[in-house]
Design a protein around this motif. Structure first.
Motif, PDB file in Angstrom:
ATOM      1  N   GLY A   1      -2.234   0.192  22.158  1.00 39.96           N
ATOM      2  CA  GLY A   1      -3.664   0.380  21.966  1.00 39.96           C
ATOM      3  C   GLY A   1      -4.538  -0.368  22.968  1.00 39.96           C
ATOM      4  N   ILE A   2      -5.793  -0.518  22.582  1.00 42.03           N
ATOM      5  CA  ILE A   2      -6.777  -1.166  23.449  1.00 42.03           C
ATOM      6  C   ILE A   2      -6.386  -2.609  23.738  1.00 42.03           C
ATOM      7  N   LEU A   3      -5.878  -3.322  22.733  1.00 43.05           N
ATOM      8  CA  LEU A   3      -5.539  -4.732  22.941  1.00 43.05           C
ATOM      9  C   LEU A   3      -4.468  -4.893  24.009  1.00 43.05           C
ATOM     10  N   LYS A   4      -3.493  -4.009  24.033  1.00 42.07           N
ATOM     11  CA  LYS A   4      -2.470  -4.087  25.074  1.00 42.07           C
ATOM     12  C   LYS A   4      -3.052  -3.683  26.427  1.00 42.07           C
ATOM     13  N   TYR A   5      -3.981  -2.737  26.431  1.00 44.42           N
ATOM     14  CA  TYR A   5      -4.654  -2.355  27.677  1.00 44.42           C
ATOM     15  C   TYR A   5      -5.409  -3.555  28.254  1.00 44.42           C
ATOM     16  N   PHE A   6      -6.110  -4.293  27.401  1.00 45.41           N
ATOM     17  CA  PHE A   6      -6.804  -5.501  27.851  1.00 45.41           C
ATOM     18  C   PHE A   6      -5.817  -6.538  28.372  1.00 45.41           C
TER      19      PHE A   6
ATOM     20  N   LYS B   1       0.834  -1.199   0.000  1.00 47.91           N
ATOM     21  CA  LYS B   1       0.000   0.000   0.000  1.00 47.91           C
ATOM     22  C   LYS B   1       0.875   1.257   0.000  1.00 47.91           C
ATOM     23  N   HIS B   2       0.226   2.398  -0.215  1.00 46.80           N
ATOM     24  CA  HIS B   2       0.935   3.676  -0.110  1.00 46.80           C
ATOM     25  C   HIS B   2       1.268   3.980   1.347  1.00 46.80           C
ATOM     26  N   GLU B   3       0.338   3.644   2.269  1.00 46.84           N
ATOM     27  CA  GLU B   3       0.543   3.796   3.704  1.00 46.84           C
ATOM     28  C   GLU B   3      -0.008   2.552   4.387  1.00 46.84           C
ATOM     29  N   ILE B   4       0.590   2.153   5.502  1.00 47.60           N
ATOM     30  CA  ILE B   4       0.033   1.011   6.226  1.00 47.60           C
ATOM     31  C   ILE B   4      -1.195   1.423   7.026  1.00 47.60           C
ATOM     32  N   ILE B   5      -1.339   2.709   7.312  1.00 50.65           N
ATOM     33  CA  ILE B   5      -2.591   3.254   7.821  1.00 50.65           C
ATOM     34  C   ILE B   5      -2.746   4.629   7.168  1.00 50.65           C
ATOM     35  N   ARG B   6      -3.769   4.765   6.376  1.00 50.29           N
ATOM     36  CA  ARG B   6      -3.879   5.950   5.516  1.00 50.29           C
ATOM     37  C   ARG B   6      -4.349   7.184   6.286  1.00 50.29           C
ATOM     38  N   MET B   7      -3.535   8.234   6.239  1.00 50.27           N
ATOM     39  CA  MET B   7      -3.902   9.522   6.812  1.00 50.27           C
ATOM     40  C   MET B   7      -3.826  10.641   5.773  1.00 50.27           C
TER      41      MET B   7
ATOM     42  N   GLY C   1      -2.604   0.491  18.264  1.00 50.84           N
ATOM     43  CA  GLY C   1      -1.562   1.503  18.388  1.00 50.84           C
ATOM     44  C   GLY C   1      -1.213   2.250  17.127  1.00 50.84           C
ATOM     45  N   ILE C   2      -1.551   1.708  15.966  1.00 48.86           N
ATOM     46  CA  ILE C   2      -1.041   2.285  14.726  1.00 48.86           C
ATOM     47  C   ILE C   2      -1.677   3.635  14.406  1.00 48.86           C
ATOM     48  N   ARG C   3      -3.000   3.741  14.559  1.00 50.34           N
ATOM     49  CA  ARG C   3      -3.647   5.009  14.259  1.00 50.34           C
ATOM     50  C   ARG C   3      -3.313   6.067  15.312  1.00 50.34           C
ATOM     51  N   CYS C   4      -3.318   5.668  16.575  1.00 44.31           N
ATOM     52  CA  CYS C   4      -3.069   6.667  17.619  1.00 44.31           C
ATOM     53  C   CYS C   4      -1.625   7.149  17.589  1.00 44.31           C
TER      54      CYS C   4
ATOM     55  N   ARG D   1     -10.518   5.923  16.305  1.00 40.19           N
ATOM     56  CA  ARG D   1     -11.084   4.909  15.415  1.00 40.19           C
ATOM     57  C   ARG D   1     -12.342   5.413  14.713  1.00 40.19           C
ATOM     58  N   ASN D   2     -12.814   4.624  13.765  1.00 43.34           N
ATOM     59  CA  ASN D   2     -14.040   4.952  13.049  1.00 43.34           C
ATOM     60  C   ASN D   2     -15.250   4.784  13.955  1.00 43.34           C
ATOM     61  N   ASP D   3     -16.338   5.482  13.622  1.00 39.71           N
ATOM     62  CA  ASP D   3     -17.502   5.522  14.507  1.00 39.71           C
ATOM     63  C   ASP D   3     -18.062   4.144  14.845  1.00 39.71           C
TER      64      ASP D   3
END
Length: 268
Positions: free
Chosen positions: A228-233, A110-116, A204-207, A157-159
């Protein structure tokens, strides 16, 4: 080491893994990969040979992957990745399920691994400060950070993901895709100026990108939630979070103990 007073781990116990034998991992790293196209074929072949399913995203800015299979196969794949010095410090987040929640093994460039769509944001050039899960747990319990400044959590994150669960009182700008985050930030950043802002997302990637953008926009007291949330859990008891965490595979929503419903439909 977690700070003194950190909450106990919330991840599944070893005996549960006997009935949930599939290891699921998510992991990313922002690191320059000018050879992303060449890596694609090699990683696809290695994943297929290990009978793994999931998705690997590659871009010049880094790698992002979600994989499932036997624990031996998944961890062996990660160990092989770590032989490349660029991936030596990968630390996947783990959870368990009774079935593989993916149908295929895909590797995409991809152009970005998380698109901003903000080329000036280059995480590999320097991260924003991060706060680990036990520290955020403590801050939320006491209502302020270690300097006495009010703490707010910002959901990047998305809604529809937020609707599955989020931190109590989290800021939610109801974005429908991550490329909307920069405009939402500019519209609301004045309300964040006197607070400690902790941006968070699934893994963690988006934040991480969000925290860098906030600092670029002039906000001083900004952190990203490490993992991210998964590590918090994984590292806390899940307090101060309500609902589950939406994931982009057949499990759909993980609970705070990283469990899911016993019957899952593999991702299309």
């Amino acid at each position: 080491m977690p700070p003194e007073g950190a909450a106990g781990a919330g991840a599944p116990f070893a005996q549960e893994r006997a009935v949930t034998p599939i290891l699921n991992i998510s992991c990313y790293k922002f690191v320059p990969l000018p050879d992303a196209q060449a890596l694609r074929g090699a990683l696809h072949a290695q994943a297929l040979a290990a009978d793994l399913k999931g998705t690997i995203l590659l871009a010049e800015e880094g790698i992002n992957f979600f994989l499932a299979g036997s624990a031996q196969a998944v961890r062996g794949f990660v160990d092989a990745l770590r032989t490349d010095a660029r991936f030596a410090d990968l630390q996947p987040k783990e959870s368990w399920s009774a079935q593989v929640p993916f149908r295929k093994m895909l590797v995409k460039v991809k152009h970005e691994i998380i698109r901003m769509d903000r080329p000036a944001i280059v995480p590999s050039a320097g991260r924003a400060p991060a706060v680990d899960a036990p520290t955020l747990h403590r801050w939320l319990a006491q209502g302020h950070d270690d300097s006495g400044r009010p703490v707010v959590t910002l959901d990047t994150r998305n809604d529809f993901e937020v609707d599955a669960g989020t931190f109590d009182g989290a800021i939610d700008w109801r974005i429908t895709k991550f490329t909307e985050f920069p405009d939402a930030l500019r519209a609301h950043k004045a309300a964040l100026a006197d607070k400690t802002v902790v941006s968070f997302c699934t893994g963690g990637i988006r934040c991480e990108k969000a925290a860098l953008l906030m600092r670029e926009e002039g906000l001083e007291h900004v952190y990203q939630l490490e993992g991210g949330i998964l590590k918090y859990f994984e590292e806390t008891d899940g307090a101060h979070y309500h609902g589950g965490c939406f994931v982009f595979d057949g499990r759909r929503v993980l609970q705070s103990d990283l469990s899911t419903q016993p019957e899952i439909a593999p991702e299309m």
